[in-house]
Design a protein around this motif. Structure first.
Motif, PDB file in Angstrom:
ATOM      1  N   UNK A 124       0.861  -1.183   0.000  1.00 27.58           N
ATOM      2  CA  UNK A 124       0.000   0.000   0.000  1.00 27.58           C
ATOM      3  C   UNK A 124       0.892   1.224   0.000  1.00 27.58           C
ATOM      4  N   UNK A 125       0.293   2.366  -0.354  1.00 24.67           N
ATOM      5  CA  UNK A 125       1.083   3.585  -0.438  1.00 24.67           C
ATOM      6  C   UNK A 125       1.333   4.150   0.955  1.00 24.67           C
ATOM      7  N   UNK A 126       2.540   3.982   1.461  1.00 20.43           N
ATOM      8  CA  UNK A 126       2.911   4.530   2.765  1.00 20.43           C
ATOM      9  C   UNK A 126       4.326   5.084   2.637  1.00 20.43           C
ATOM     10  N   UNK A 127       4.577   6.194   3.284  1.00 21.24           N
ATOM     11  CA  UNK A 127       5.928   6.732   3.215  1.00 21.24           C
ATOM     12  C   UNK A 127       6.865   5.859   4.044  1.00 21.24           C
ATOM     13  N   UNK A 128       8.148   5.953   3.752  1.00 25.06           N
ATOM     14  CA  UNK A 128       9.118   5.143   4.496  1.00 25.06           C
ATOM     15  C   UNK A 128       9.072   5.471   5.977  1.00 25.06           C
ATOM     16  N   UNK A 129       8.860   6.753   6.263  1.00 22.60           N
ATOM     17  CA  UNK A 129       8.834   7.177   7.661  1.00 22.60           C
ATOM     18  C   UNK A 129       7.680   6.492   8.397  1.00 22.60           C
TER      19      UNK A 129
END
Lengths: 775, 435
Positions: free
Chosen positions: A703-708
């Motif tokens: 899913x679209x999640x930032x690395x942070x």
């Protein structure tokens, strides 16, 4: 209170667990207890009558349970009847009726030897967390062993001689609602009761009491030593026994028991609850001297335990500090120079089972208020180089700071100091606000800068403690270590401060440890239903950077989570779902709930025009412009209207509810606001019901999640979507994506479950509607 | 595709390259290629831009070539923005602003959208939110600590003042008479008046095409005729309505009902009057128009009086009328025009433009305006919650604080979220807390 004649209780009751059908209700307990002169009280509530050794009449006395024990009495608090009822209730709810039969035809089982080798639950530590944990585990039905360094310090108040307060009082009420000890202990030991925030609205009232240290300890000890299924053992735990995990459950390790120091005596158990307080790698600080230990006068705990946690189980730990003030000789203080502070003239008990406190209103002791002077600041500054503790940058509690940090952070001010009694017979005073760690001679100089203490003598100097805590994000909402099956943590080991916070966690960890040991599913409390839920959720989903203390501002639904309704919120759940509440308390809570509902219905049935109301209640300014009809409930929302006034105007329909006058007034005023909260509460509860798998790989999640965000999720591993939404650094967008993921996976699992409602709600709430996105 | 088979081009540098189909190695176009490595790209992800020639054949060929690369697919509608939002590159109000910017049809709409996208509206709400959080922190501190601690006495009084100020500001913002929303959605201008006054002719004149049927027969227009206009940069939705008269015709009666309904919803009504029906004595004209107006508009909203068919009046009367009706109290602006000869139309357009501009406000000046009904709903809840604070301030501080909490959440709903930890941080920054 009884003198404690026997330091150990025996495993007198072997109660069958849900997976072994043995159920013994009459073991050798009578002989054993008779041998130390105890009369047990027992009667089954219509289920079964138990005969005991001839000549001993066992009668359960409800009055005794709800009032304070009399000197010389040994009183037992409800069991096996309760245990059966509870067990039946929880199993009937799960429609497992076949168990009932085997339950009701008990079979004797072997009774363990004194401090045997095998238990369901072992609780390590006898502080506020440990005592609640042990008692709760036993109430749930687990054969429980409490191990503490010294039995006579069980229930000791290591720091302030008081219980409750704003936010903390709510926790005490909730622990009591779940049949915990501290509320009743407070009612027994309290010597100065007051409701803080009395003028700020019932949702934030803070029930609080100054305690008699000796009485508190006596009460807790007598409760524990007479709790069935609970054995208390004096000893020091050398290490945790850890083995391979049960492959059917998540986790990398499984705890199997403990090993005692001196003699390598191993005791096995399915669950272990660690409540070691400040003893985990604890160091004491006074002036420039440092010594290992968690409390002055007690031996340091074994380094083995902290080694197991860190090295064997790989748990992340941090370090925190706290401190306590010197104890002052009462006779050396000129109290006429301090401001007298009187308790409430009508003490309000903490416990929902108590109608009055042990201490009579007129026997209460006062507190005294005084202030620091510029001299205090001077002494602190001059002695800084002699003060190891203060020079360290370990995090201490922001809201319970030492006098050093108070004057350094806010110089040039006069700070409050409360002089509190330590007990009815104690000749000491506790100077609240003067926690300090400088050398004892300088402590004396400092306190003598405060006018009432100009000639004061110190009985015991103040000191600081630094200790390890386990980062609580490694725990599940059941307070179980996520990586280690059967290991539960509660109290300061989780980074909290305060008796009430410890007690609340202890109860919950103990109940869950018992459920785990008895192969029952663990249970969680939502932050929408209790302060305990807020506390645990904050700990396990946010972690701590400083000692965590409860405030009312931490509870989003403060208007619903009031001290007055803790029983309605938690007692039925505690009985039906958790199994940690006695049937007596359960029945009482049902009676209260039904009466309140009936009374509210009766109020709503009073449907009059404004002019009729004016005639009935001439003293109340009812606006004439309102031509509409008003109900009794509407009227009760008026500032000047009390339930008593309505009851005297309509005695036939209302007078039977007079015992609930105050609760009804509060319910009426808060009802509209609680109703408004409902939608939001439901949203959060839905999110809390969406669990995130513990073994999820956030770095490869499609899913679209930032690395942070992935890093945060991987580190904290929130158990539910609700917990994830409250993590710092998690954006609303990340929540939407996680939600989608959870939905998809849940749909795969349970295609038949209708989640459309959830979707619609959630989409609306998060406003990330594609309608506002450019096409 | 652009010959970067070995290594990536330098980031954010426009390079002229031949663009080839990776399968057939055929050159499709020569164009600029830009490489934006994450996170410094619009969506926060690795992105590449192809700047190609705009012919349909080139576009199709390039898109097909891209589609043949494994893992690539055409973006869904709004997907880039959604990803930018998900990566935290854009806030909620900015996303809304971007959406509006892309949809902007007129100059003024574009300016407003750009202003919102650049975060100005978000900053205004953020500022309110910060101030409210401070208020909340102070109330919470008073609740949680004042019994034991040295919380200064004046804390609550300062909160009272702040809450009152904020409430006033929010209400003022709400009382913009929907200027921003109007600019976003278009100003509703309704042409109304008696039958045969020339309303449809006026519509046709304004939209410069025969949108409505015009005939000398009274009651020609029966339904509402709508058309969208760009009036000097402002969006206008112009509606022509059936002439107002009592009629026995069922269809016409329905037309009149709809006309009146439109007038009620209108931002601006153009009341068209047949000049020939004016009394010949010029000094009685004002009184006549006043009476006429009250019959057309039950409650006088914003309107302009348009005296049509001015060409039918003698020149002298026309001039006198013009003088007489300028700035008469109780009458809106009056324009004397002729749809037949175009006389007075230019002046009328100037008046109309300035009215529309007033209704929309200047998107570049003053405080940013409310643009969405969603924002309005949250702000209204916020203002109501602040009123709850005032109501319970002296009787139940928990309920008063609840008001501020709801206010903070409502504002947070516009821009993002708020957590209890934020509140506690403010509490500890501002107060000396010691047990």
């Amino acid at each position: 209170m009884p003198e404690v004649r026997e330091r150990r209780t025996v495993s007198s009751w072997q109660e069958g667990t849900s997976n072994s059908n043995n159920y013994s209700l009459q073991s050798r307990y009578t002989e054993e207890h008779l041998s130390v002169g105890i009369t047990w009280t027992l009667k089954a509530d219509g289920l079964q009558q138990h005969k005991t050794t001839p000549g001993v009449t066992l009668v359960r006395n409800r009055k005794l349970r709800s009032s304070s024990p009399k000197l010389g009495d040994w009183i037992n608090v409800g069991w096996p009847d309760d245990a059966i009822l509870r067990w039946c209730a929880s199993h009937m709810l799960r429609k497992k009726l076949p168990f009932l039969h085997s339950l009701l035809s008990p079979v004797s089982r072997h009774v363990g030897h004194l401090a045997g080798h095998q238990y369901d639950v072992i609780v390590v530590g006898g502080g506020h967390a440990g005592t609640e944990a042990a008692a709760a585990a036993a109430r749930v039905g687990a054969e429980t062993l409490l191990i503490t360094q010294k039995i006579h310090t069980i229930g000791a108040l290591s720091c302030n001689p008081s219980l409750g307060g704003v936010g903390k009082g709510q926790l005490v009420k909730e622990v009591d609602a779940l049949d915990g000890l501290c509320g009743r202990a407070g009612d027994w030991a309290g010597i100065h009761f007051s409701i803080l925030n009395r003028r700020k609205g019932p949702a934030v009232w803070g029930p609080r009491a100054q305690l008699d240290r000796q009485r508190y300890r006596d009460f807790i000890q007598s409760e524990l030593l007479s709790t069935p299924r609970l054995t208390v053992l004096e000893g020091s735990v050398e290490e945790l026994l850890v083995t391979e995990p049960n492959p059917e459950e998540p986790g990398h390790h499984r705890v199997t028991g403990i090993r005692l120091a001196n003699g390598s005596h191993a005791i096995s158990a399915r669950s272990v609850v660690l409540t070691t307080g400040t003893f985990l790698s604890g160091s004491l600080f006074v002036g420039q001297t440092t010594s290992p230990g968690g409390r002055i006068g007690d031996a340091p705990s074994s380094p083995g335990l902290s080694h197991t946690l860190r090295e064997r189980l790989g748990l992340r730990t941090g370090r925190l500090r706290t401190g306590t003030p010197p104890r002052i000789v009462k006779d050396s203080v000129d109290l006429s120079l301090a401001k007298l502070h009187l308790p409430d003239s009508h003490p309000t008990p903490f416990s929902f089972l108590n109608t009055h406190t042990h201490c009579k209103p007129e026997e209460q002791l006062p507190c005294y208020l005084t202030f620091t002077t510029p001299g205090v600041e001077r002494v602190v500054r001059e002695s800084l180089q002699l003060n190891c503790h203060i020079q360290q940058d370990t995090k201490g509690p922001r809201y319970c700071p030492s006098i050093e940090s108070r004057v350094l952070r806010f110089p040039g001010r006069s700070h409050q100091v409360w002089l509190e009694p330590e007990g009815v017979t104690s000749d000491l005073l506790y100077p609240q606000g003067l926690s300090m760690t400088m050398p004892p001679d300088i402590q004396l100089r400092l306190i003598r800068e405060i006018p009432p203490m100009r000639r004061a003598e110190i009985h015991t100097p103040g000191y600081g403690v630094q200790y390890d805590f386990v980062c609580p994000t490694q725990l599940s909402p059941a307070l179980q270590v996520k990586s280690t099956q059967g290991l539960f943590l509660a109290g300061q080991i989780n980074g909290t401060t305060g008796y009430e916070e410890a007690a609340a966690q202890g109860l919950w960890a103990g109940a869950n440890a018992a459920r785990w040991a008895l192969s029952m599913p663990t249970v969680t409390l939502s932050r929408t239903e209790s302060y305990i839920g807020v506390l645990i959720d904050d700990l396990v989903s946010r972690g701590v950077t400083e000692p965590y203390r409860m405030f009312t501002s931490r509870a989003e639904f403060r208007t619903s989570l009031r001290p007055d309704n803790a029983d309605l919120r938690l007692t039925p759940k505690g009985f039906e779902e958790v199994g940690c509440v006695s049937s007596v308390r359960y029945q009482e809570s049902l009676r209260v709930r039904n009466s309140l509902q009936d009374a509210l219905t009766a109020l709503q049935a009073l449907f009059l025009s404004t002019s009729s109301w004016k005639k009935k209640l001439p003293s109340v300014p009812i606006s004439e412009t309102k031509s509409t009809l008003l109900t009794g409930l509407d009227l009760l929302q008026y500032n000047d209207v009390t339930f008593e006034m309505l009851a005297s105007a309509f005695p036939e329909s209302l007078s039977s509810y007079m015992e609930f006058a105050q609760r009804l007034k509060i319910e009426a005023v808060y009802k509209p606001h609680c109703d408004l909260n409902k939608k939001e509460i439901e949203r959060i509860q839905r999110e809390e019901n969406m669990s995130l798998p513990q073994d999820i790989d956030y770095f490869s999640l499609p899913v679209s999640l930032s690395d942070e965000v992935r890093e945060i999720l991987d580190r904290v591993r929130p158990s539910t979507l609700g917990a994830a939404t409250r993590l710092e650094g998690i954006t609303p967008a990340a929540v939407v994506n996680l939600l989608n993921y959870v939905r998809v996976t849940e749909k795969k699992k349970e295609t038949h479950r209708n989640q459309r409602h959830q979707e619609a709600q959630r989409d609306e709430e998060l406003c990330a509607n594609s309608a506002s996105l450019p096409q | 595709m652009a010959g970067f088979t070995q290594r990536l081009p330098p980031p954010r540098t426009a390079l002229l390259r031949s663009i080839t189909d990776p399968r057939s190695t055929e050159v499709l176009d020569r164009g600029l290629v830009l490489w934006f490595p994450a996170p410094r790209s619009f969506s926060g992800e690795d992105s590449v831009e192809f700047h190609i020639h705009g012919g349909p054949a080139v576009i199709t060929a390039v898109l097909q070539a891209l589609g043949s690369v494994p893992g690539l697919r055409p973006a869904e509608a709004g997907e880039f923005t959604r990803r930018a939002f998900q990566a935290g590159k854009l806030g909620l109000t900015e996303v809304e602003g971007l959406g509006d910017l892309i949809h902007a049809e007129t100059e003024a709409q574009r300016r407003q959208a750009l202003r919102q996208m650049s975060g100005e509206l978000g900053r205004l709400y953020q500022d309110w939110s910060d101030r409210l959080k401070r208020c909340l922190a102070h109330v919470e501190a008073f609740i949680d600590f004042s019994e034991d601690e040295l919380i200064e006495d004046g804390v609550l009084n300062r909160v009272d003042v702040s809450v009152r100020d904020l409430q006033a500001e929010i209400e003022r913002h709400l009382k913009d008479e929907r200027r921003g929303e109007r600019l976003r959605g278009g100003v509703q201008v309704v042409i109304a008046g008696a039958t045969n006054a020339g309303k449809s002719s006026l519509l046709n004149k304004l939209c410069q095409r025969p949108a409505a049927i015009v005939s000398p027969i009274a009651g020609t227009t029966r339904d509402v005729v709508e058309t969208a206009l760009d009036l000097g940069g402002f969006p206008v939705l112009l509606s022509d309505t059936a002439g107002l008269r009592d009629s026995s015709d069922l269809v016409e009666r329905e037309g009149v009902r709809r006309a009146l309904e439109r007038v009620e919803q209108a931002d601006l009504t153009l009341v068209v009057v047949d000049s020939a029906h004016l009394p010949s004595e010029v000094d009685r004209a004002a009184a006549f128009l006043r009476e006429h107006l009250s019959s057309v508009l039950p409650d006088t909203g914003r309107c302009l009086l348009v005296l049509n068919k001015a060409d039918l009046l003698p020149e002298k009367q026309r001039q006198k009328l013009d003088m007489e009706l300028r700035g008469v109290s109780g009458l809106p602006a009056v324009c004397l025009i002729s749809c037949q000869t175009n006389e007075g139309l230019k002046d009328f357009l100037t008046v109309l433009h300035s009215s529309v501009k007033t209704l929309c406000g200047d998107p570049l000046f003053g405080a940013p305006t409310l643009t969405q009904a969603r924002h309005r709903a949250h702000l209204q809840r916020c203002a109501a919650a602040l009123a709850q604070y005032q109501r319970y301030r002296d009787t139940d501080l928990a309920l008063a604080a609840e008001g501020v909490r709801v206010a903070v959440t409502s504002l947070g709903r516009i821009t993002g979220r708020v957590g209890a930890e934020e509140i506690l941080d403010i509490i500890f920054k501002d107060f000396c807390i010691g047990k």
